[in-house]
Design an enzyme around this catalytic site. Sequence first.
Site, PDB file in Angstrom:
ATOM      1  N   ARG A  66       0.819  -1.221   0.000  1.00  0.00           N
ATOM      2  CA  ARG A  66       0.000   0.000   0.000  1.00  0.00           C
ATOM      3  C   ARG A  66       0.847   1.264   0.000  1.00  0.00           C
ATOM      4  O   ARG A  66       0.404   2.326  -0.452  1.00  0.00           O
ATOM      5  CB  ARG A  66      -1.003  -0.043   1.163  1.00  0.00           C
ATOM      6  CG  ARG A  66      -2.206  -0.894   0.786  1.00  0.00           C
ATOM      7  CD  ARG A  66      -2.982  -1.357   1.978  1.00  0.00           C
ATOM      8  NE  ARG A  66      -2.351  -2.550   2.545  1.00  0.00           N
ATOM      9  CZ  ARG A  66      -2.496  -2.939   3.799  1.00  0.00           C
ATOM     10  NH1 ARG A  66      -3.226  -2.224   4.630  1.00  0.00           N
ATOM     11  NH2 ARG A  66      -1.918  -4.034   4.217  1.00  0.00           N
ATOM     12  N   GLU A 103       4.529 -11.035  15.034  1.00  0.00           N
ATOM     13  CA  GLU A 103       3.997 -11.596  16.280  1.00  0.00           C
ATOM     14  C   GLU A 103       4.463 -13.059  16.424  1.00  0.00           C
ATOM     15  O   GLU A 103       4.875 -13.490  17.486  1.00  0.00           O
ATOM     16  CB  GLU A 103       2.479 -11.519  16.243  1.00  0.00           C
ATOM     17  CG  GLU A 103       1.905 -11.308  17.601  1.00  0.00           C
ATOM     18  CD  GLU A 103       0.425 -11.029  17.546  1.00  0.00           C
ATOM     19  OE1 GLU A 103      -0.078 -10.693  16.464  1.00  0.00           O
ATOM     20  OE2 GLU A 103      -0.208 -11.183  18.594  1.00  0.00           O
TER      21      GLU A 103
HETATM   22  P1  AMP Z   1       3.933  -3.290  11.714  1.00  0.00           P
HETATM   23  O1  AMP Z   1       5.190  -3.853  11.130  1.00  0.00           O
HETATM   24  O2  AMP Z   1       3.393  -4.078  12.878  1.00  0.00           O
HETATM   25  O3  AMP Z   1       4.054  -1.813  12.040  1.00  0.00           O
HETATM   26  O4  AMP Z   1       2.796  -3.440  10.609  1.00  0.00           O
HETATM   27  C1  AMP Z   1       2.715  -2.533   9.559  1.00  0.00           C
HETATM   28  C2  AMP Z   1       2.348  -3.171   8.255  1.00  0.00           C
HETATM   29  O5  AMP Z   1       1.264  -4.086   8.396  1.00  0.00           O
HETATM   30  C3  AMP Z   1       1.890  -2.106   7.284  1.00  0.00           C
HETATM   31  O6  AMP Z   1       2.413  -2.398   5.995  1.00  0.00           O
HETATM   32  C4  AMP Z   1       0.377  -2.166   7.337  1.00  0.00           C
HETATM   33  O7  AMP Z   1      -0.162  -1.950   6.069  1.00  0.00           O
HETATM   34  C5  AMP Z   1       0.047  -3.570   7.867  1.00  0.00           C
HETATM   35  N1  AMP Z   1      -0.921  -3.543   8.984  1.00  0.00           N
HETATM   36  C6  AMP Z   1      -0.658  -3.851  10.285  1.00  0.00           C
HETATM   37  N2  AMP Z   1      -1.756  -3.749  11.051  1.00  0.00           N
HETATM   38  C7  AMP Z   1      -2.762  -3.348  10.233  1.00  0.00           C
HETATM   39  C8  AMP Z   1      -4.151  -3.012  10.428  1.00  0.00           C
HETATM   40  N3  AMP Z   1      -4.744  -3.089  11.631  1.00  0.00           N
HETATM   41  N4  AMP Z   1      -4.876  -2.617   9.362  1.00  0.00           N
HETATM   42  C9  AMP Z   1      -4.282  -2.529   8.139  1.00  0.00           C
HETATM   43  N5  AMP Z   1      -2.995  -2.814   7.888  1.00  0.00           N
HETATM   44  C10 AMP Z   1      -2.221  -3.218   8.915  1.00  0.00           C
END
Ligand code: AMP
Length: 181
Positions: A66, A103
């Site tokens: 995205r 996770e």
């Molecule tokens: P993180 O590495 O945990 O910060 O996760 C970020 C990535 O996961 C990004 O590329 C987001 O597009 C996707 N992502 C994580 N959680 C969500 C959520 N609740 N809704 C949409 N996309 C998410």
Amino acid sequence: MELTQKDKEFLLNSIREINDFPQPGIVFRDITTLLNNKEAFNFLMKYLKERYKSYNLDFIAGIESRGFIFGAALAHALDIRFVPIRKKGKLPYTTISEKYSLEYGFSEIEIHIDAFSELDNPKVLLIDDLIATGGTAIAAANLIKQAKANLVESCFIINLKELQGSKELEKIAPIHCILNL
Ligand code: AMP
């Protein structure tokens, strides 16, 4: 240009919430409805162009997938270059890669080794739709530094601030989040 509370609500209302996707307990923020809303997408891109036109950026780096949508649109609007940061195994030329923990287990993202090589210490903006735990963005920020570029800011449309990812990323480089949820 500062966004008002009303502007933020307008953007937030254009993003759909899907409960229990992709797994139970997760509220997925679905930006396809923002892209499908001409007024909301135009408003967001105008805001980003306005904010970043004075930064004298050389590149926008977008995180798969995205981050590609908003990043490529912004690079075009600012008349600068775009660099994709992709999941492992997708980029065809020599890459630098960075592992990060999810996770459960690990993931890995990559950048082309010569992505920024035409310019000396170029200014880069990193962009993605959302920051949660920050694992993906921190790995991307490390890749940009390893590729010898200057990460001037990281920008996210949504920050899930309870997950603290933005706090961790802030230790590496400045960060700008449009909607703090
Ligand atoms: P993180 O590495 O945990 O910060 O996760 C970020 C990535 O996961 C990004 O590329 C987001 O597009 C996707 N992502 C994580 N959680 C969500 C959520 N609740 N809704 C949409 N996309 C998410």
